[in-house]
Design an enzyme around this catalytic site. Sequence first.
Site, PDB file in Angstrom:
ATOM      1  N   LYS A  47      -7.943  37.668   6.801  1.00 20.53           N
ATOM      2  CA  LYS A  47      -8.323  36.269   6.543  1.00 20.53           C
ATOM      3  C   LYS A  47      -8.032  35.893   5.082  1.00 20.53           C
ATOM      4  CE  LYS A  47     -12.659  37.018   7.743  1.00 20.53           C
ATOM      5  NZ  LYS A  47     -12.599  38.477   8.051  1.00 20.53           N
ATOM      6  N   ARG A  58     -19.970  31.998  10.712  1.00 26.08           N
ATOM      7  CA  ARG A  58     -20.040  33.355  11.250  1.00 26.08           C
ATOM      8  C   ARG A  58     -21.087  33.471  12.343  1.00 26.08           C
ATOM      9  NH1 ARG A  58     -17.949  36.280   6.509  1.00 26.08           N
ATOM     10  NH2 ARG A  58     -17.662  38.447   7.069  1.00 26.08           N
ATOM     11  N   ARG A 117      -8.222  48.858   0.549  1.00 21.94           N
ATOM     12  CA  ARG A 117      -8.096  47.556  -0.130  1.00 21.94           C
ATOM     13  C   ARG A 117      -8.618  47.602  -1.568  1.00 21.94           C
ATOM     14  NH1 ARG A 117     -11.157  42.613   2.511  1.00 21.94           N
ATOM     15  NH2 ARG A 117     -12.923  44.029   2.383  1.00 21.94           N
ATOM     16  N   ARG A 152     -14.450  46.832  -3.554  1.00 19.60           N
ATOM     17  CA  ARG A 152     -15.753  46.267  -3.181  1.00 19.60           C
ATOM     18  C   ARG A 152     -16.768  47.342  -2.798  1.00 19.60           C
ATOM     19  NH1 ARG A 152     -14.277  41.454   0.929  1.00 19.60           N
ATOM     20  NH2 ARG A 152     -16.100  42.304   1.986  1.00 19.60           N
ATOM     21  N   ARG A 159     -20.348  46.113   9.705  1.00 19.49           N
ATOM     22  CA  ARG A 159     -19.792  44.742   9.635  1.00 19.49           C
ATOM     23  C   ARG A 159     -19.071  44.381  10.928  1.00 19.49           C
ATOM     24  NH1 ARG A 159     -16.728  45.678   4.179  1.00 19.49           N
ATOM     25  NH2 ARG A 159     -15.574  43.795   4.711  1.00 19.49           N
TER      26      ARG A 159
HETATM   27  P1  AP5 Z   1      -8.116  40.986   3.899  1.00 16.02           P
HETATM   28  O1  AP5 Z   1      -7.195  39.827   3.886  1.00 16.02           O
HETATM   29  O2  AP5 Z   1      -8.846  41.291   2.628  1.00 16.02           O
HETATM   30  O3  AP5 Z   1      -9.122  40.907   5.143  1.00 16.02           O
HETATM   31  P2  AP5 Z   1     -10.323  39.916   5.448  1.00 16.02           P
HETATM   32  O4  AP5 Z   1     -10.202  39.499   6.858  1.00 16.02           O
HETATM   33  O5  AP5 Z   1     -10.395  38.850   4.398  1.00 16.02           O
HETATM   34  O6  AP5 Z   1     -11.503  40.966   5.328  1.00 16.02           O
HETATM   35  P3  AP5 Z   1     -12.903  40.901   4.596  1.00 16.02           P
HETATM   36  O7  AP5 Z   1     -13.379  42.332   4.518  1.00 16.02           O
HETATM   37  O8  AP5 Z   1     -12.819  40.191   3.286  1.00 16.02           O
HETATM   38  O9  AP5 Z   1     -13.720  40.135   5.591  1.00 16.02           O
HETATM   39  P4  AP5 Z   1     -15.215  40.181   5.796  1.00 16.02           P
HETATM   40  O10 AP5 Z   1     -15.320  39.102   6.770  1.00 16.02           O
HETATM   41  O11 AP5 Z   1     -15.826  41.469   6.183  1.00 16.02           O
HETATM   42  O12 AP5 Z   1     -15.786  40.001   4.304  1.00 16.02           O
HETATM   43  P5  AP5 Z   1     -16.403  38.765   3.553  1.00 16.02           P
HETATM   44  O13 AP5 Z   1     -16.039  38.872   2.132  1.00 16.02           O
HETATM   45  O14 AP5 Z   1     -16.111  37.493   4.269  1.00 16.02           O
HETATM   46  O15 AP5 Z   1      -7.271  42.271   4.346  1.00 16.02           O
HETATM   47  C1  AP5 Z   1      -7.819  43.579   4.299  1.00 16.02           C
HETATM   48  C2  AP5 Z   1      -6.764  44.563   3.737  1.00 16.02           C
HETATM   49  O16 AP5 Z   1      -5.720  44.695   4.689  1.00 16.02           O
HETATM   50  C3  AP5 Z   1      -6.107  44.064   2.436  1.00 16.02           C
HETATM   51  O17 AP5 Z   1      -5.951  45.144   1.561  1.00 16.02           O
HETATM   52  C4  AP5 Z   1      -4.760  43.494   2.881  1.00 16.02           C
HETATM   53  O18 AP5 Z   1      -3.756  43.679   1.895  1.00 16.02           O
HETATM   54  C5  AP5 Z   1      -4.450  44.304   4.144  1.00 16.02           C
HETATM   55  N1  AP5 Z   1      -3.807  43.489   5.176  1.00 16.02           N
HETATM   56  C6  AP5 Z   1      -4.055  42.189   5.489  1.00 16.02           C
HETATM   57  N2  AP5 Z   1      -3.266  41.784   6.507  1.00 16.02           N
HETATM   58  C7  AP5 Z   1      -2.527  42.868   6.867  1.00 16.02           C
HETATM   59  C8  AP5 Z   1      -1.513  43.089   7.870  1.00 16.02           C
HETATM   60  N3  AP5 Z   1      -1.125  42.115   8.701  1.00 16.02           N
HETATM   61  N4  AP5 Z   1      -0.984  44.328   7.950  1.00 16.02           N
HETATM   62  C9  AP5 Z   1      -1.368  45.335   7.099  1.00 16.02           C
HETATM   63  N5  AP5 Z   1      -2.294  45.161   6.132  1.00 16.02           N
HETATM   64  C10 AP5 Z   1      -2.875  43.958   6.013  1.00 16.02           C
HETATM   65  O19 AP5 Z   1     -17.975  39.026   3.754  1.00 16.02           O
HETATM   66  C11 AP5 Z   1     -18.634  40.108   3.108  1.00 16.02           C
HETATM   67  C12 AP5 Z   1     -20.112  40.068   3.421  1.00 16.02           C
HETATM   68  O20 AP5 Z   1     -20.714  38.836   2.923  1.00 16.02           O
HETATM   69  C13 AP5 Z   1     -20.487  40.054   4.922  1.00 16.02           C
HETATM   70  O21 AP5 Z   1     -20.534  41.366   5.460  1.00 16.02           O
HETATM   71  C14 AP5 Z   1     -21.873  39.368   4.894  1.00 16.02           C
HETATM   72  O22 AP5 Z   1     -22.884  40.251   4.469  1.00 16.02           O
HETATM   73  C15 AP5 Z   1     -21.706  38.309   3.799  1.00 16.02           C
HETATM   74  N6  AP5 Z   1     -21.244  37.001   4.334  1.00 16.02           N
HETATM   75  C16 AP5 Z   1     -20.069  36.370   4.013  1.00 16.02           C
HETATM   76  N7  AP5 Z   1     -19.965  35.182   4.660  1.00 16.02           N
HETATM   77  C17 AP5 Z   1     -21.092  35.058   5.408  1.00 16.02           C
HETATM   78  C18 AP5 Z   1     -21.549  34.070   6.323  1.00 16.02           C
HETATM   79  N8  AP5 Z   1     -20.805  32.978   6.584  1.00 16.02           N
HETATM   80  N9  AP5 Z   1     -22.747  34.265   6.934  1.00 16.02           N
HETATM   81  C19 AP5 Z   1     -23.494  35.361   6.681  1.00 16.02           C
HETATM   82  N10 AP5 Z   1     -23.111  36.364   5.834  1.00 16.02           N
HETATM   83  C20 AP5 Z   1     -21.911  36.214   5.199  1.00 16.02           C
END
Ligand code: AP5
Length: 214
Positions: free
Chosen positions: A13, A88, A127, A161, A172
């Site tokens: 994402k 979410r 990552r 992270r 997660r």
């Molecule tokens: P990346 O693009 O970083 O993946 P992502 O989908 O953004 O993953 P996140 O871990 O950031 O998502 P998340 O939803 O768990 O975390 P968030 O910060 O939102 O890609 C991952 C890796 O793969 C990278 O190194 C990239 O280079 C590589 N890659 C990407 N695409 C690829 C491909 N096609 N092929 C190969 N490699 C690839 O949330 C963190 C925490 O915050 C949550 O757990 C929760 O506690 C809280 N939180 C956040 N938002 C909310 C909400 N709305 N409600 C409640 N709690 C929330």
Amino acid sequence: MNLILLGPPGAGKGTQAETISSKHGIIQLSTGEMLRDAVKAGTETGRQAKALIEAGELVPDEMVVGIVSERIDRPDCANGFILDGFPRTLGQASALEKMLDEKGKTLDAVIELRVDDEAMVERITGRYSCSKCGMGYHDKYKQPAKDGVCDKCGSTEFTRRADDNEETVRARLLAYYRSTAPLIGYYFAKDRYNYVDGMAEIDEVARQIEDILT
Ligand code: AP5
């Protein structure tokens, strides 16, 4: 143009939001990033969120709904925004619908990045990002052009992270299937749902997203 990117942790994402943002001149809004900033700044929200994030659990809906509502009112969102990691839960989705309605804004598309869960553990544990500008990288799939130097800002400092370890990733993923996956049906019923193959290479995923947006 206002978009939602849906998908489990590691689906890409953030990676795709960066590309869409620079191509279309719209703002990437990551609730995860906003919460991590609050943790770093030591605000009340950050203090409440820290333990939940590190356990791989979701923070309460009220906490993120308020942050997003305030953020999309800022002038830099006038052209549009990409919601990365929000909504979410079904509660967040209906709060979003209400807030967009009140602000006279519309939701143009929801795009799910469909992926294989086991591959997500490898993606997340490999990552890292630039400590200065936040540009994302991966040990295997996305390295800087010059080893140890950020492509975007030239910094040589990188960070990982606190929640990017295998145990937390599995928690997660569980939270995703329990609370977030039902949004697929929710947006399908509203005729906003699209999906791309999130297992394809990064540039190919970007191309499939472009096909949806144009
Ligand atoms: P990346 O693009 O970083 O993946 P992502 O989908 O953004 O993953 P996140 O871990 O950031 O998502 P998340 O939803 O768990 O975390 P968030 O910060 O939102 O890609 C991952 C890796 O793969 C990278 O190194 C990239 O280079 C590589 N890659 C990407 N695409 C690829 C491909 N096609 N092929 C190969 N490699 C690839 O949330 C963190 C925490 O915050 C949550 O757990 C929760 O506690 C809280 N939180 C956040 N938002 C909310 C909400 N709305 N409600 C409640 N709690 C929330």
